[in-house]
Write a protein that holds these residues in place. Sequence first.
Motif, PDB file in Angstrom:
ATOM      1  N   UNK A 266       0.823  -1.209   0.000  1.00 15.58           N
ATOM      2  CA  UNK A 266       0.000   0.000   0.000  1.00 15.58           C
ATOM      3  C   UNK A 266       0.855   1.256   0.000  1.00 15.58           C
ATOM      4  N   UNK A 267       2.073   1.154   0.533  1.00  8.57           N
ATOM      5  CA  UNK A 267       2.961   2.324   0.589  1.00  8.57           C
ATOM      6  C   UNK A 267       3.849   2.423  -0.647  1.00  8.57           C
ATOM      7  N   UNK A 268       3.710   1.455  -1.553  1.00 11.41           N
ATOM      8  CA  UNK A 268       4.503   1.496  -2.783  1.00 11.41           C
ATOM      9  C   UNK A 268       5.969   1.166  -2.567  1.00 11.41           C
ATOM     10  N   UNK A 269       6.244   0.305  -1.608  1.00 12.93           N
ATOM     11  CA  UNK A 269       7.633  -0.102  -1.347  1.00 12.93           C
ATOM     12  C   UNK A 269       8.004  -1.245  -2.302  1.00 12.93           C
ATOM     13  N   UNK A 270       9.126  -1.089  -2.983  1.00 18.23           N
ATOM     14  CA  UNK A 270       9.562  -2.134  -3.911  1.00 18.23           C
ATOM     15  C   UNK A 270      10.692  -2.934  -3.279  1.00 18.23           C
ATOM     16  N   UNK A 271      10.834  -4.177  -3.735  1.00 22.45           N
ATOM     17  CA  UNK A 271      11.906  -5.038  -3.237  1.00 22.45           C
ATOM     18  C   UNK A 271      13.268  -4.416  -3.542  1.00 22.45           C
ATOM     19  N   UNK A 272      13.358  -3.753  -4.698  1.00 17.55           N
ATOM     20  CA  UNK A 272      14.637  -3.155  -5.095  1.00 17.55           C
ATOM     21  C   UNK A 272      15.050  -2.079  -4.086  1.00 17.55           C
ATOM     22  N   UNK A 343      12.645  10.597   6.478  1.00 16.29           N
ATOM     23  CA  UNK A 343      12.014  10.376   5.174  1.00 16.29           C
ATOM     24  C   UNK A 343      11.971   8.880   4.852  1.00 16.29           C
ATOM     25  N   UNK A 344      10.800   8.458   4.389  1.00 13.53           N
ATOM     26  CA  UNK A 344      10.574   7.038   4.086  1.00 13.53           C
ATOM     27  C   UNK A 344      10.825   6.758   2.602  1.00 13.53           C
ATOM     28  N   UNK A 345      10.984   5.484   2.298  1.00 10.51           N
ATOM     29  CA  UNK A 345      11.078   5.056   0.898  1.00 10.51           C
ATOM     30  C   UNK A 345       9.698   5.003   0.247  1.00 10.51           C
ATOM     31  N   UNK A 346       8.648   5.165   1.020  1.00  9.64           N
ATOM     32  CA  UNK A 346       7.316   4.937   0.472  1.00  9.64           C
ATOM     33  C   UNK A 346       7.010   5.927  -0.645  1.00  9.64           C
ATOM     34  N   UNK A 347       6.356   5.427  -1.661  1.00 10.44           N
ATOM     35  CA  UNK A 347       6.045   6.256  -2.835  1.00 10.44           C
ATOM     36  C   UNK A 347       4.558   6.537  -2.943  1.00 10.44           C
ATOM     37  N   UNK A 348       3.764   5.880  -2.081  1.00  5.00           N
ATOM     38  CA  UNK A 348       2.314   6.097  -2.121  1.00  5.00           C
ATOM     39  C   UNK A 348       1.794   6.396  -0.717  1.00  5.00           C
ATOM     40  N   UNK A 380       6.505  -5.454   5.954  1.00  4.19           N
ATOM     41  CA  UNK A 380       5.316  -4.665   6.299  1.00  4.19           C
ATOM     42  C   UNK A 380       5.493  -3.857   7.586  1.00  4.19           C
ATOM     43  N   UNK A 381       6.475  -4.230   8.394  1.00  5.05           N
ATOM     44  CA  UNK A 381       6.731  -3.449   9.616  1.00  5.05           C
ATOM     45  C   UNK A 381       7.845  -2.426   9.414  1.00  5.05           C
ATOM     46  N   UNK A 382       8.362  -2.321   8.188  1.00  2.80           N
ATOM     47  CA  UNK A 382       9.306  -1.235   7.893  1.00  2.80           C
ATOM     48  C   UNK A 382      10.718  -1.653   7.561  1.00  2.80           C
ATOM     49  N   UNK A 383      10.959  -2.955   7.270  1.00  4.24           N
ATOM     50  CA  UNK A 383      12.302  -3.394   6.899  1.00  4.24           C
ATOM     51  C   UNK A 383      12.841  -2.493   5.793  1.00  4.24           C
ATOM     52  N   UNK A 384      14.067  -2.096   5.825  1.00  2.00           N
ATOM     53  CA  UNK A 384      15.159  -2.517   6.722  1.00  2.00           C
ATOM     54  C   UNK A 384      15.170  -1.793   8.070  1.00  2.00           C
ATOM     55  N   UNK A 385      14.662  -0.560   8.139  1.00  2.00           N
ATOM     56  CA  UNK A 385      14.694   0.129   9.436  1.00  2.00           C
ATOM     57  C   UNK A 385      13.534   1.103   9.544  1.00  2.00           C
ATOM     58  N   UNK A 386      13.123   1.311  10.769  1.00  2.60           N
ATOM     59  CA  UNK A 386      11.998   2.213  11.008  1.00  2.60           C
ATOM     60  C   UNK A 386      12.232   2.988  12.295  1.00  2.60           C
TER      61      UNK A 386
END
Lengths: 407, 141
Positions: A266-272, A343-348, A380-386
């Motif tokens: 949902x946050x648009x996080x990609x494996x890359x 700042x997060x990696x999330x794109x959405x 889903x809990x924020x890997x690699x870090x949160x």
Amino acid sequence: MTALIPREETFPSRGRSPAIAARVGIWLGIAITICFVTGLLSHAAQDLVWFPWPTRPTWGYRVTQGAHVISGMAAIPLLLVKLWSVYPRLFVRPPLRSVLHALERLSIALLVASVIFQLVIGVLNIAKLYIWPFDFRAAHFAVAWIAFGALLLHIAVKLPIIRTALSRPLEADDLAPAAAGEPDDVPRTGSPASDAHAADSAEPGAPTTQTPVPRRTVLISAYVASSVAALSVAGGSIPWLSKLAVLSPSIATGPQGVPINRTAEAAGITEVAVGPNFQLTVVSEATTRGWSLDELRAMQQRTVRLPITCVEGWSTNAEWTGVRLSDLLAEVDAPADSRLRVISLQTKAAFGESIVPPQHSADPLTLLALRLNGEDLVLDHGFPCRLIAPSRPGVLQTKWVTRIEVI
Amino acid sequence: MGRVPVVRLLLGLGGVTLIAVGLLNSLALGFIDLLWLGFWLGAGLVVHDGLLAPGAAGLSKVAANRWPARRRRIPLVATVTIGSLTLIALPMIMQQDAVPGNPTLLGRNYLVGWAVACLLVLAGAALAALLARLRAPRDPA
């Protein structure tokens, strides 16, 4: 046409009286006040960068937001019974006697409309049922002021009636209007005149069934219904009540023992983005530095036990392990009590970044967490870090952190 | 017009001030959203005053015509409780499993939860009715 519109006397019930309205009104007023104050606190914690939102107790936000949702739920039956007790006043004749009377009725309409609105969109927000075009947070915040202001105004206007009603026994007959403190300002239902009307309107052959239910029963209804409504969600915030939380928005657990509000997808996080090339960058006035995940793991790890709290009314305790945020700041020669943009990696979706105030940056319990309950964070809990910080709204515990800037 | 006590005056002024703050804040929504906000505020009033309240009044009138007050007490408590619970549960039941790929959110079986809660309320009502009957003075006839 006017014959179709009911009159005040159409509702012959002793329960519909100031005796009920005042008593239920006190609890409703308390519930609305808790909602308003805790709502403002949540707004301050999320949006007011200058507000010194404290880091202790670590469960502070858990309590305030839990109280917000629980008292909101408790208010729903109280509001329904309160409105039931004064409903005949809607049909008072003449509808408008003077400018002052018109203003008073307008303020009551504003109060009822705004409180209904707040409770309805609050419940729909918990159910993630967004069927309106406007921004929920902005509307909920603005109307909260209107609702609480209208409540204060209503108390100011009705104070003499409230005092009179509370000073008399619950089951006592209502006073004639003039004796109640203000002219013609007391519901007439329950008065001898309306009781006579009730007898007139009873169906032939069934006069004995028209005996009134005691007001005490009406009060008990309100209190029982309010308690059950509160219990149906309280377990979302109070762990030992979790089995009773049949209407809580989250289940009591999830991956690694913690529910998820927004998934990586949902946050648009990609494996890359979170792959082997992941790098955390920390930027201060003096320098900029990057860490790979392995380098973060090689730093001194701390373990803390902190709750994570969602604004929609669930929270849970967990054990977090990672790098103390102030240790990272020391690595870039920034003071521990710096104000930060994370700042997060999330794109959405919303909350892709958050501001960390100085008191949270400097707190030894604030971590850039790599592990949760003894395992590496799942995606889903924020890997690699949160981010995880004490007493902070869940939406600001930024996941998939890629950059931290000293501002 | 009599003297208005200071407490009432302060409450009233405070109330008007907070309403003004709310109205000012609502301006941030923009014109179209403000219209929608007005619609929603009005809709709540209409649904309550035009639907819920008359429905409740009709129900209580039917009950009052059929049963004496002593037999309406416990059903009244149960009806208000179940009715409130149902209003709160409806959106949750509608939204069950509405978040794809995330069973931790809205993943409970809300229909079953609501039904169990209602059954518990009814069981409590039945127990209360039984206790009331046991405590009631016996008819000498």
